[in-house]
Design a protein around this motif. Structure first.
Motif, PDB file in Angstrom:
ATOM      1  N   ASP A  39      35.968  11.581  80.162  1.00 28.21           N
ATOM      2  CA  ASP A  39      35.189  10.521  81.559  1.00 28.21           C
ATOM      3  C   ASP A  39      34.430  11.433  82.108  1.00 28.21           C
ATOM      4  N   VAL A  40      35.003  12.680  82.431  1.00 33.23           N
ATOM      5  CA  VAL A  40      34.601  12.963  83.707  1.00 33.23           C
ATOM      6  C   VAL A  40      33.208  14.042  83.496  1.00 33.23           C
ATOM      7  N   ASP A  42      31.283  13.426  80.887  1.00 32.66           N
ATOM      8  CA  ASP A  42      30.076  12.563  80.349  1.00 32.66           C
ATOM      9  C   ASP A  42      30.045  12.245  82.109  1.00 32.66           C
ATOM     10  N   VAL A  43      29.803  12.305  82.843  1.00 33.30           N
ATOM     11  CA  VAL A  43      29.318  11.739  84.737  1.00 33.30           C
ATOM     12  C   VAL A  43      28.662  13.067  85.075  1.00 33.30           C
ATOM     13  N   GLU A  46      25.359  14.133  85.687  1.00 33.02           N
ATOM     14  CA  GLU A  46      24.422  13.118  86.580  1.00 33.02           C
ATOM     15  C   GLU A  46      25.201  13.621  88.056  1.00 33.02           C
ATOM     16  N   ALA A  47      26.332  13.395  88.467  1.00 35.18           N
ATOM     17  CA  ALA A  47      27.048  13.169  89.274  1.00 35.18           C
ATOM     18  C   ALA A  47      26.075  14.491  90.117  1.00 35.18           C
TER      19      ALA A  47
END
Ligand code: GTP
Ligand code: MG
Lengths: 564, 167
Positions: A39-40, A42-43, A46-47
Motif C-alpha cells: 500500500d505504501v 503505491d502512494v 505521489e505523497a
C-alpha cells in the motif's frame, strides 16, 4: 543559553511529545489499522510530490540519509563519485584557467603602461637577466598586492550570492568560479576525510595560474578573494570582518536562502571593502621629467616592442613547448625545473632547427632553458637525411617517397656500393630501387672486354713468339680492362687458346700449345690487379688452328664472394 | 645451393692440377703441363645430406710466394696448400703461401696436403714433423693424385671446415 537550562527544556518537551504519542497509539490500536508495504509503495511517489510542494520538511528529513549515503559511497569507492563529479568539474576548471589567462593579459596592459618609465627599463633588464616574465617583475616591483575579485558564496549549496570586482579587472563568470571553488573546497576536504569542524585544515587558500584565492568561512557563507601579489595578513582580517558583517546583517536570508540572491546585493559594500591593493610608491626624478618629450617617443617605440615581447613571454612558455612539439624532428617528453632552470627533455633530429631558433619566435629566452635532447632519426627529415648521406654525384637523380628511395642516371661502382650501404643503414628507408641506375664503371669495363673478345693473334710460320706490335696492343687493352674492372670491383678472366697449321710442324698440337703458353706467360707477367688468366676446364688449350685466340669473359658470376 | 670458392696453392709441379683432375674427372696423367694463371673447375660434394658446390681455383705454382696475386685469391672461402712429399722444400713454400692467403682472405680454413703418397720410396717428408712445424690447426693430409688415395677426403675435410664456421 546555559546548558542545564536547555536540557531541562528538552526533558519537558519530550514528556509532552510522548504523552500525545501514547494516546495516539491507543487510538490506532482501536481502529486495528493494517498497512502493508504494498500500500505504501503505491502512494509513496505521489505523497513525496505533494509534500515537497507544500514545504521543505521532506527534503530536510531526507537530507541526512542522502548525505550519509553519499558519504558511505565515497568511503566505499571514491571513484564512483569522482566519475560523477568530473564532467562538472572539468569544464569549470578549464574556463577558470582561461579567465586567469585573460587576467594575465591585463597584467601585460599594466606592463605596457609602465614601459614608459626609466624604472621599467631597469625591470626589463632584470627580466632578461633573470629569465622571468616582465609582467611578473612589474607586478612584484610595482604592485605589492591587489585583491581583484571578491565572491560571496552560500556555504551549503556553493551558489554565489554576490561579487565585487576591482576596477580594471575584467568581470569573470562568477557562477562558474564560485561553483568551482565550492567544488574544489569540498572535494579536497572530503578526499582527505577531515573532520568538519577542523576549520584550520580546510582549504584556506588555493592558487590558480599565479593568482591566489583566499577563503574565509562563516557558518552559512564563504568569502573568497582572488589576490595577485603578496597580500599581508591584514587582508585576511579585512575579509574576516566582512564575512562577519554579512552574517550579522543577512543571517536570516542566509539560512533561508532558496536561490534568490537579491537580498545579498546589500552586502556589496562589505565585499568592496576587501578590494584592497597596495602600490609601491615611486618618485620621478627631475632629470626624467626633463628628457620626457624625447624619451617618450623613443620609449614608446621600445615600449611597444617590449610590450609585445612581454606579452609573448607571459604566455610564452606553453607556446614554446607547443612550438617544440610541433617543430619537425622533435619529440618532447617533458619539462622539469632544476635550480630555477627549465630543462626540456626529449629527442631531436640532427636535421631539426636548433631549439633556440624554435623558441625565438615564441618569446621565451632560450638562455633560461636547458635542452636535454638525445638524437634520433625522424621521418620528417628522411629525404634530407638520405640526400645528404648519399651525396649523389652529378648525373644521379635521387627521389625519396614513402620510404622508397629511387636513384636514376649513371654512377661509379664505388658510389653504388656506398649508396647500398646508406640505404640499408638509414632508418625509415623501406626499399632502395636502383634498377634504373647505370653502373658507369661496369659499363666501361664491359665495352672494353667486348672490344678484346675474339681477338686473333697471328704468328710467323713455325714461331711461338708474339710480335712486338701484338704485345703492345694486348698490353694496352688489358691494362684498360684492368683499370675499369678494378673500379667496377669485378674480376675479368682471360682465356687463351693456341693453334698451328698442320704443315708448320709435324706435331701441330705442340706448337699451338707453345703459342698459347707464350701469350699466357706474357699476360700473366703483366701482373694485372683484376684480370685473371684462366684455362678452360678439361684442357683444350690447343685448337689445332693457325692462331692464338683470346677469349675474354667476365668472371664475377663464377665467384662466390665478388671482390667488393 | 651453397657455393664456395676454394684455391689450390703450392710450389711448381707438386700435383695441384693432378689432384683437381683426379677429383673432378677421375683421371691421372704422368705428363706434366704447367698451369699459367688459373684453371677453374667445379665439383659438387654431398656433405651430411647437403649439396655443396666447390668452385676450385687451381692456381699457377709459385716458388716465389710473393708473386702470388691478390686478384686470384680474393673471395676464397678456404684453400688446399699442396706440398710434394718427395721435395721437403715444398712444405716450407706451402706454409709461406698460407700466410699470404691469410693476408688477403683473413683467417679462412686451409688444409695442408702432402701429395705423391704412392712414391713412398722417395719420400723425404715426415708428416708428423710437418705437423709440428706447421703449428697447424689440423693434421696434414697425405694424398696421391695417381692412386686417388685421400683426395676426396681432403676436399671434403676443407668443405666441412668452411661450412662449420670458417675457423
Ligand atoms: N707419382 C705421382 N705423380 C704425381 C702425383 N701428382 C702429380 N704427379 C705428377 O707431377 C707432375 C706435376 O703435376 P701437376 O698436377 O701438373 O702439378 P701442378 O702442381 O699443377 O704444377 P703447376 O701447375 O706447374 O704448379 C705431373 O707429371 C704429374 O703426373 C702423384 O700423386 N703421384
Ligand atoms: Mg697445375
Amino acid at each position: 543559553m546555559p546548558r542545564a537550562a536547555a536540557e531541562r527544556e528538552i526533558d519537558e518537551l519530550r514528556r509532552l511529545l510522548l504523552q500525545g504519542e501514547r494516546e495516539r497509539i491507543a487510538a490506532l490500536e482501536e481502529r486495528k489499522l493494517e498497512v502493508s508495504s504494498r500500500d505504501v509503495s503505491d502512494v509513496l511517489p505521489e505523497a513525496v510530490l505533494m509534500r515537497a510542494a507544500d514545504d521543505e520538511q521532506l527534503s530536510r528529513a531526507l537530507a541526512p540519509t542522502i548525505e550519509a549515503g553519499i558519504e558511505t559511497s565515497a568511503r566505499k569507492n571514491p571513484q564512483v563519485l569522482a566519475d560523477a563529479i568530473f564532467p562538472v568539474l572539468g569544464p569549470a576548471i578549464r574556463k577558470a584557467i582561461q579567465a586567469a589567462l585573460a587576467a594575465a593579459v591585463e597584467g601585460v596592459n599594466t606592463a605596457l603602461e609602465n614601459s614608459l618609465s626609466i624604472q621599467s627599463l631597469k625591470w626589463r633588464w632584470e627580466a632578461r637577466r633573470s629569465g622571468r616574465p616582465f609582467s611578473e617583475i612589474v607586478l612584484v616591483k610595482n604592485l605589492v598586492y591587489r585583491v581583484e575579485h571578491v565572491f560571496l558564496f552560500h556555504r551549503e549549496t556553493g551558489l554565489p550570492l554576490a561579487q565585487a570586482v576591482a576596477p580594471a579587472v575584467a568581470t569573470q563568470d562568477a557562477d562558474l568560479v564560485a561553483t568551482m571553488f565550492t567544488a574544489i573546497s569540498n572535494w579536497v576536504r572530503d578526499s582527505i576525510h577531515l573532520v568538519e569542524d577542523e576549520e584550520d585544515s580546510e582549504l584556506q587558500q588555493i592558487t590558480i595560474s599565479g593568482a591566489r584565492v583566499m577563503i574565509v568561512r562563516g557558518p552559512h557563507a564563504v568569502l573568497a578573494g582572488v589576490v595577485r601579489g603578496n597580500p599581508p595578513t591584514s587582508v585576511r582580517l579585512v575579509m574576516q570582518r566582512a564575512i562577519e558583517a554579512v552574517h550579522l546583517e543577512r543571517g536570516e536570508d542566509l539560512v533561508r536562502f532558496d536561490g534568490d540572491d537579491t537580498p545579498f546585493r546589500a552586502t556589496l559594500p562589505h565585499l568592496e571593502s576587501c578590494l584592497q591593493e597596495q602600490r609601491r610608491q615611486r618618485k620621478r626624478s627631475p632629470v626624467f621629467l626633463a628628457v620626457m618629450p624625447v624619451a617618450i617617443v623613443v620609449l614608446a617605440l621600445l615600449g611597444v616592442w617590449w610590450g609585445v615581447q612581454a606579452h609573448r613571454r607571459s604566455q610564452a612558455w606553453d607556446a614554446a613547448l607547443e612550438a617544440l612539439r610541433a617543430a619537425p624532428g622533435y619529440q618532447v617528453f617533458g619539462v622539469r625545473e632544476e635550480d630555477s632552470e627549465r630543462v626540456v627533455s626529449g629527442l631531436r633530429d640532427s636535421f631539426a632547427a636548433a631549439p633556440e631558433d624554435v623558441l625565438l619566435p615564441t618569446g621565451v629566452d632560450p638562455d633560461t632553458v636547458r635542452f636535454d635532447f638525445d638524437t634520433y632519426e625522424s621521418r620528417e627529415f628522411l629525404e634530407r637525411r638520405v640526400r645528404e648521406r648519399l651525396a649523389a654525384p652529378e648525373g644521379v637523380g635521387v627521389d625519396v617517397e614513402d620510404g622508397v628511395v629511387t636513384v636514376t642516371g649513371a654512377a661509379p661502382t664505388a658510389w653504388i656500393d656506398h649508396a647500398d650501404r646508406i640505404a640499408l643503414g638509414t632508418a625509415g628507408v623501406g626499399r632502395f630501387d636502383r634498377s634504373e641506375l647505370v653502373d658507369s664503371d661496369f659499363a666501361r669495363m664491359q665495352g672494353r672486354v667486348e672490344a678484346l673478345d675474339g681477338r686473333v693473334i697471328l704468328f710467323a710460320a713455325g714461331s711461338a713468339a708474339p710480335t712486338v706490335g701484338d704485345r703492345a696492343e694486348l698490353e694496352g687493352r688489358l691494362r684498360d680492362i684492368d683499370e675499369a674492372a678494378s673500379s667496377a670491383r669485378r674480376i675479368v678472366s682471360v682465356t687463351i687458346r693456341g693453334g698451328a697449321r698442320s704443315d708448320e710442324s709435324p706435331d701441330g698440337e705442340g706448337l699451338g700449345a707453345e703459342r698459347a703458353a707464350a701469350v699466357q706467360r706474357f699476360v700473366y707477367d703483366l701482373r694485372l690487379e683484376s684480370v685473371v688468366l684462366q684455362w678452360l676446364s678439361g684442357g683444350g688449350e690447343s685448337t689445332g688452328r693457325f692462331e692464338t685466340r683470346l677469349d675474354v669473359r667476365i668472371l664475377s658470376s663464377v665467384m662466390e664472394a665478388p671482390a667488393r | 645451393m651453397i657455393r664456395k670458392k676454394i684455391c689450390l696453392l703450392g710450389a711448381f709441379s707438386v700435383g695441384k692440377t693432378s689432384l683437381v683432375q683426379r677429383l673432378v674427372h677421375s683421371i691421372f696423367s704422368e705428363r706434366y703441363q704447367t698451369t699459367v694463371g688459373v684453371r677453374i673447375e667445379k665439383k659438387t660434394l654431398m656433405l651430411d645430406g647437403n649439396d655443396v658446390s666447390l668452385v676450385i681455383w687451381d692456381l699457377q705454382g709459385e716458388d716465389e710466394f710473393q708473386k702470388l696475386r691478390e686478384s686470384y685469391l680474393r673471395g676464397s672461402s678456404g684453400a688446399l696448400l699442396v706440398a710434394d712429399g718427395t721435395r721437403p722444400h715444398t712444405v716450407d713454400i706451402a706454409i709461406l703461401l698460407r700466410d699470404r692467403l691469410r693476408d688477403v682472405c683473413g683467417n679462412v680454413p686451409a688444409e695442408l696436403l702432402i701429395n705423391k703418397a704412392d712414391l713412398t720410396d722417395e719420400w723425404a717428408v715426415d708428416p708428423r714433423a710437418v705437423a709440428a712445424l706447421d703449428g697447424a690447426d689440423s693434421e696434414p693430409i697425405v694424398t696421391s693424385a695417381k692412386t686417388g688415395a685421400g683426395v676426396e677426403g681432403a676436399f671434403e675435410s676443407l668443405a666441412r671446415r668452411i661450412l662449420g664456421g670458417g675457423a
